[in-house]
Design an enzyme around this catalytic site. Structure first.
Site, PDB file in Angstrom:
ATOM      1  CB  CYS A  79       1.823  -2.408   1.614  1.00 31.50           C
ATOM      2  SG  CYS A  79       1.686  -3.947   0.527  1.00 31.50           S
ATOM      3  CG  ASN A 102      -3.909   4.588   1.142  1.00 29.31           C
ATOM      4  OD1 ASN A 102      -3.543   3.852   0.358  1.00 29.31           O
ATOM      5  ND2 ASN A 102      -4.574   4.280   2.215  1.00 29.31           N
ATOM      6  CE  LYS A 103      -0.367   1.204   1.013  1.00 28.10           C
ATOM      7  NZ  LYS A 103      -1.821   1.129   0.716  1.00 28.10           N
ATOM      8  CD  GLN A 104       4.606   5.721   2.054  1.00 22.20           C
ATOM      9  OE1 GLN A 104       4.015   4.943   1.385  1.00 22.20           O
ATOM     10  NE2 GLN A 104       4.956   5.519   3.205  1.00 22.20           N
ATOM     11  CE1 TYR A 128      -7.311   1.920  -3.665  1.00 21.94           C
ATOM     12  CE2 TYR A 128      -7.160   2.974  -1.691  1.00 21.94           C
ATOM     13  CZ  TYR A 128      -7.997   2.652  -2.701  1.00 21.94           C
ATOM     14  OH  TYR A 128      -9.275   2.766  -2.826  1.00 21.94           O
TER      15      TYR A 128
END
Length: 377
Positions: free
Chosen positions: A137, A163-165, A161
């Site tokens: 994830c 805050n991901k890449q 989400y």
């Protein structure tokens, strides 16, 4: 995005299919199955692999809680093993030692996107003829020894989400080369409709107040509403088209922190294997071992008072109140993970960080460390 809104089809449409194909291609896997969160993806993989009550799944205590919760969702038991203090991933020797006749899978997390030991976990799983589930994830776009994260296990799961890449607002993706597992996950995400079901098979309602018939209302197994909407998928498609640019900027942000903090005597920076090319989910530093958890917390609060959004990534899963109350986990069971978790600080991290912002974070962190050192004297 506007195309998705104007299409009149907000679920199970062309944007979902395109997004699935793009992520599968990026990870060198055959199938992508879009879902509404990484947690949902992990849950579906557990179900598709027929993991259930009485089974054990080996995993890490140093992760976001969802990686262990998905094991509980199917009634199985999470078997935690301690981590390697260098990579923060599971110690491979402890993984192998934890395998019993009840072990039905290894769920390996690329902690903070670090892919260390993924090939070793895959080899252990193969020797014992159990599946490796890759919780990637936090690792979209990361490679290890020339392989894309997501391609090491029977299935990999990404999260999107904010805050991901890349983000789809909320969303996730299962990737796999196993066609039957892919079809089962598609069925399970869509209320248990028949394997191989496609939207074109739906029979339209007839007459005023009529009801749909055919496979749309046929449910062959217990399933869930874990679908990703066309709107979310359209966001994903747009970001996948510029993924290389996004990852380049995140790499530059990470390098800026390395430039400012690498020589600090009180900090341990992320340790990345030379065979890994990171996509950089977060930038987490560790205080030296002479700092306590209370001191770390005061440093984090000091950063926040200066409008710097720092966090304590991650508290150990086995010490979360629910796990202690329901399953009897206690402090001291996984000493390396517990020691690390008391000394980690996640610094502000995103692709558009400026040099001045990195300077401000670094200088303020140094000031908070100096303040704690003065308190000791």
């Amino acid at each position: 995005m506007l195309s998705a809104l104007r299409s009149g089809r907000l679920s199970m449409g062309p944007f979902v299919g395109e997004f699935e194909s793009m992520v599968a291609a990026k990870t060198n896997t055959q199938h992508g199955i879009a879902v509404n969160s990484g947690t949902s993806g992990l849950h579906l993989v557990m179900r598709a692999l027929n993991i259930g009550p009485g089974d054990e799944v080996i995993t890490t205590p140093f992760s976001f809680v969802a990686s262990a919760n998905c094991i509980l969702f199917v009634g199985a038991k999470p078997v935690f093993v301690d981590i390697c203090p260098r990579s923060l991933n599971m110690d491979p020797s402890k993984v192998e030692a934890a395998i019993t006749p009840r072990t039905k899978a290894i769920l390996a997390v690329e902690t903070f996107g670090n892919p260390a030991y993924m090939d070793q976990y895959a080899a252990i799983a193969a020797r014992h003829e159990i599946p490796l589930i890759e919780d990637c994830c936090e690792a979209l776009g990361t490679t290890y020894k020339g392989r894309q994260c997501g391609s090491f296990g029977r299935a990999g799961v990404f999260g999107f989400y904010p805050n991901k890449q890349i983000t789809t607002g909320e969303g996730g993706m299962i990737v796999t080369d196993d066609q039957r597992l892919a079809e089962m996950c598609r069925s399970l995400r869509n209320q248990g409709r028949p394997m191989g079901w496609r939207p074109a098979e739906r029979v339209a309602p007839t007459g005023a107040g009529g009801a749909a018939t055919g496979s749309w209302l046929r449910h062959e197994r217990l399933g869930y509403n874990y679908r990703l909407s066309e709107i979310n998928a359209a966001l994903g498609v747009a970001q996948m088209r510029r993924l290389d640019q996004i990852l380049k900027k995140r790499h530059e942000s990470a390098e800026s922190y390395f430039d400012r903090l690498a020589d600090h005597p009180e900090l341990m920076l992320p340790t990345i294997e030379k065979e890994a090319l990171m996509s950089w989910f977060v930038f987490v530093v560790r205080l030296s071992t002479r700092y306590t958890g209370e001191e770390r917390d005061r440093i984090v609060e000091g950063l926040r008072r200066h409008d710097i959004g720092a966090g304590d990534y991650f508290p150990c899963i086995h010490l979360q109140p629910f796990y202690q109350e329901q399953y009897g986990f206690t402090r001291g069971m996984f000493p390396i993970a517990e020691s690390v978790s008391q000394r980690t600080i996640a610094l502000p991290f995103y692709g558009s960080l400026t040099s001045n912002e990195v300077d401000l974070v670094s200088q303020t962190l140094n000031m908070m460390l100096t303040r704690e050192n003065i308190k000791r004297t």
